[in-house]
Design a protein around this motif. Structure first.
Motif, PDB file in Angstrom:
ATOM      1  N   PRO A 156       0.790  -1.236   0.000  1.00 13.33           N
ATOM      2  CA  PRO A 156       0.000   0.000   0.000  1.00 13.33           C
ATOM      3  C   PRO A 156       0.818   1.279   0.000  1.00 13.33           C
ATOM      4  O   PRO A 156       0.310   2.335  -0.383  1.00 13.33           O
ATOM      5  N   ALA A 157       2.094   1.218   0.391  1.00 17.79           N
ATOM      6  CA  ALA A 157       2.907   2.437   0.441  1.00 17.79           C
ATOM      7  C   ALA A 157       3.005   3.111  -0.923  1.00 17.79           C
ATOM      8  O   ALA A 157       3.225   4.320  -1.006  1.00 17.79           O
ATOM      9  N   VAL A 158       2.812   2.370  -2.005  1.00 15.36           N
ATOM     10  CA  VAL A 158       2.942   2.959  -3.336  1.00 15.36           C
ATOM     11  C   VAL A 158       1.813   3.946  -3.633  1.00 15.36           C
ATOM     12  O   VAL A 158       1.945   4.774  -4.544  1.00 15.36           O
ATOM     13  N   ALA A 182      -1.360  -8.134  -5.141  1.00 16.06           N
ATOM     14  CA  ALA A 182      -1.367  -7.245  -3.982  1.00 16.06           C
ATOM     15  C   ALA A 182      -2.314  -7.812  -2.923  1.00 16.06           C
ATOM     16  O   ALA A 182      -2.869  -8.909  -3.082  1.00 16.06           O
ATOM     17  N   GLY A 183      -2.500  -7.044  -1.863  1.00 17.16           N
ATOM     18  CA  GLY A 183      -3.447  -7.396  -0.824  1.00 17.16           C
ATOM     19  C   GLY A 183      -4.580  -6.387  -0.775  1.00 17.16           C
ATOM     20  O   GLY A 183      -4.673  -5.470  -1.594  1.00 17.16           O
ATOM     21  N   ASN A 184      -5.418  -6.549   0.206  1.00 21.53           N
ATOM     22  CA  ASN A 184      -6.576  -5.672   0.374  1.00 21.53           C
ATOM     23  C   ASN A 184      -6.170  -4.207   0.551  1.00 21.53           C
ATOM     24  O   ASN A 184      -6.835  -3.308   0.053  1.00 21.53           O
ATOM     25  N   ALA A 185      -5.058  -3.974   1.253  1.00 21.24           N
ATOM     26  CA  ALA A 185      -4.694  -2.600   1.615  1.00 21.24           C
ATOM     27  C   ALA A 185      -4.404  -1.739   0.403  1.00 21.24           C
ATOM     28  O   ALA A 185      -4.755  -0.554   0.386  1.00 21.24           O
ATOM     29  N   LEU A 186      -3.759  -2.290  -0.619  1.00 22.68           N
ATOM     30  CA  LEU A 186      -3.449  -1.484  -1.809  1.00 22.68           C
ATOM     31  C   LEU A 186      -4.733  -0.944  -2.417  1.00 22.68           C
ATOM     32  O   LEU A 186      -4.860   0.258  -2.667  1.00 22.68           O
ATOM     33  N   ALA A 187      -5.699  -1.822  -2.669  1.00 19.90           N
ATOM     34  CA  ALA A 187      -6.948  -1.397  -3.297  1.00 19.90           C
ATOM     35  C   ALA A 187      -7.728  -0.453  -2.389  1.00 19.90           C
ATOM     36  O   ALA A 187      -8.289   0.551  -2.841  1.00 19.90           O
ATOM     37  N   THR A 188      -7.742  -0.758  -1.093  1.00 18.78           N
ATOM     38  CA  THR A 188      -8.510   0.054  -0.152  1.00 18.78           C
ATOM     39  C   THR A 188      -7.988   1.477  -0.080  1.00 18.78           C
ATOM     40  O   THR A 188      -8.746   2.451  -0.188  1.00 18.78           O
ATOM     41  N   HIS A 189      -6.681   1.632   0.084  1.00 20.81           N
ATOM     42  CA  HIS A 189      -6.139   2.980   0.249  1.00 20.81           C
ATOM     43  C   HIS A 189      -6.056   3.722  -1.086  1.00 20.81           C
ATOM     44  O   HIS A 189      -6.119   4.957  -1.106  1.00 20.81           O
ATOM     45  N   GLY A 258      -6.150 -12.117   0.527  1.00 21.84           N
ATOM     46  CA  GLY A 258      -6.569 -11.696   1.857  1.00 21.84           C
ATOM     47  C   GLY A 258      -5.573 -12.066   2.938  1.00 21.84           C
ATOM     48  O   GLY A 258      -4.672 -12.884   2.748  1.00 21.84           O
ATOM     49  N   SER A 259      -5.720 -11.440   4.104  1.00 26.15           N
ATOM     50  CA  SER A 259      -4.878 -11.748   5.257  1.00 26.15           C
ATOM     51  C   SER A 259      -5.674 -11.544   6.543  1.00 26.15           C
ATOM     52  O   SER A 259      -6.774 -10.969   6.534  1.00 26.15           O
ATOM     53  N   PRO A 265     -13.149  -7.048   3.748  1.00 30.48           N
ATOM     54  CA  PRO A 265     -12.230  -6.397   2.818  1.00 30.48           C
ATOM     55  C   PRO A 265     -12.983  -5.933   1.572  1.00 30.48           C
ATOM     56  O   PRO A 265     -14.211  -5.992   1.508  1.00 30.48           O
ATOM     57  N   MET A 266     -12.234  -5.502   0.551  1.00 34.83           N
ATOM     58  CA  MET A 266     -12.824  -5.208  -0.737  1.00 34.83           C
ATOM     59  C   MET A 266     -13.492  -6.475  -1.295  1.00 34.83           C
ATOM     60  O   MET A 266     -13.017  -7.585  -1.051  1.00 34.83           O
ATOM     61  N   PRO A 267     -14.577  -6.318  -2.041  1.00 32.72           N
ATOM     62  CA  PRO A 267     -15.300  -7.506  -2.533  1.00 32.72           C
ATOM     63  C   PRO A 267     -14.435  -8.466  -3.336  1.00 32.72           C
ATOM     64  O   PRO A 267     -14.682  -9.683  -3.320  1.00 32.72           O
TER      65      PRO A 267
END
Length: 374
Positions: A156-158, A182-189, A258-259, A265-267
């Motif tokens: 997600p830092a990107v 990626a994980g959920n965080a990339l899409a979420t943020h 997922g984690s 999370p995102m769908p």
């Protein structure tokens, strides 16, 4: 600097000791998910198995720490959890031909390096200069955009910075991103940035905390889930920009794994870790260049499932793997895969993305710069 694929050098099986090697042995599986004793575990390198005298076969799709299953004259690299009773699994742990198994550790020639036993800065550190690495990367990405499959592994830092998020979205639209893990965080943020112009409640540009900003990613998840999917959120106009917007716009394949840490999370996040692993491997098998950054666990996981080579319609070629991170642990973990294709760049990933996107634009406009005189 124009990129050229290094040629593949096939082993010479007409010379000893390989001419005297026995046939590889295959033993049937007795219990589901349990490999026979003394099973052979695969590496990141091309591996050959002598099925008949003088007939050495290489599995085309490999990954590390798996087993080799024989199906007639075809070999498959299989995760042990997939083994079924009756599967014929290769056994033997000598990799120089003595067990009918030959592991080729330098398929594209020896790794460049000086002959001196002592030299300063032989390992990548924060003090390393990466000018030539960037130039090599620009040349490689130009080639791969039209001739390969560029897979990005992102944390997600990107998307926590305005400029790097914009740079990454432009790279997607310019064709330099052909797959995403990626994980959920990339899409979420990323979608939080599109809706609220924040990431984890802080302004993308100013880094100032917004009032009740800690709710922004939760509200984002809620709104996207209410829409039903990320594509629906984009089509409705809820999400108008960003990395995932560009990914969907260009129809780029992606896997969000997922984690335990996930909110929402995102769908589209895959909650079953083995289903996610299978989906990730399907993209990894297409990859000719992998760029992993700002996600320690994802980078190591993908590194473990990425071989140093792939087989295309043009033959055997290397898979190039770049690891970009501020952590020397992550860099060294992946660089120590021992592969010709492993490259590491120790830097802030936001700076890396901005530099890479700008450098590719200059490269396309002006062509590669001449090498400096030394």
């Amino acid at each position: 600097m124009t990129f050229t694929l290094p040629p593949y050098k096939q082993p010479d099986f007409t010379q000893p000791p390989l001419t005297d090697a026995p046939l590889a042995r295959f033993v049937p599986v007795e219990s589901a998910g349990v490999a026979p004793q003394n099973f052979h575990a695969t590496s990141i390198y091309p591996e050959y198995f002598q099925l008949e005298r003088g007939m050495w076969v290489m599995p085309e799709k490999s990954r590390m720490d798996c087993v080799v299953v024989r199906d007639g004259d075809t070999l498959h690299v299989v995760e042990p959890r997939r083994l079924a009773p009756g599967d014929l699994v290769c056994v033997g742990r000598r990799e120089d031909g003595e067990d009918g198994i030959f592991v080729q550790t330098e398929p594209f020639g020896a790794v460049d390096g000086g002959a001196e036993k002592f030299a300063f800065r032989t390992r990548m550190t924060r003090e390393s200069s990466f000018s030539i690495d960037y130039d090599e990367l620009y040349s490689l990405l130009q080639y791969e955009r039209d001739n390969g499959f560029i897979l990005w592994v992102l944390g997600p830092a990107v998307v926590f910075d305005h400029d790097s998020r914009e740079a990454l979205a432009r790279l997607v639209r310019q064709g330099y991103v052909q797959g995403l893990l990626a994980g959920n965080a990339l899409a979420t943020h990323d979608m939080e940035a599109a809706i609220h112009t924040t990431a984890l409640g802080q302004g993308l540009y100013s880094k100032r905390s917004a009032p009740l900003g800690h709710y922004h990613h939760l509200d984002t998840l809620n709104e996207v889930r209410r829409a039903g999917s990320m594509p629906a959120a984009i089509e409705s106009g809820l999400v108008r920009n960003g990395v995932m917007h560009a990914i969907h716009e260009k129809n780029i394949p992606y896997v969000l794994a997922g984690s335990i840490r996930d909110d929402g999370p995102m769908p589209e996040v895959m909650a079953d870790c083995y289903a996610a692993q299978d989906a990730m491997r399907a993209l990894v098998q297409q990859a000719t260049t992998v760029i992993a950054m700002a996600t320690q666990l994802h980078s190591i996981a993908v590194g473990n499932m990425t071989p140093s080579y792939t087989v295309t319609t043009h033959g055997v070629r290397p898979v190039f793997f770049y690891s970009v991170d501020m952590s020397e642990f992550v860099i060294n973990k992946l660089a120590n895969r021992g592969s010709l294709s492993a490259r590491s760049i120790l830097t802030n990933v936001q700076d890396f993305l901005v530099t890479t996107e700008r450098g590719l634009r200059d490269w396309c406009r002006e062509g590669p710069p001449p090498p400096p005189e030394e």
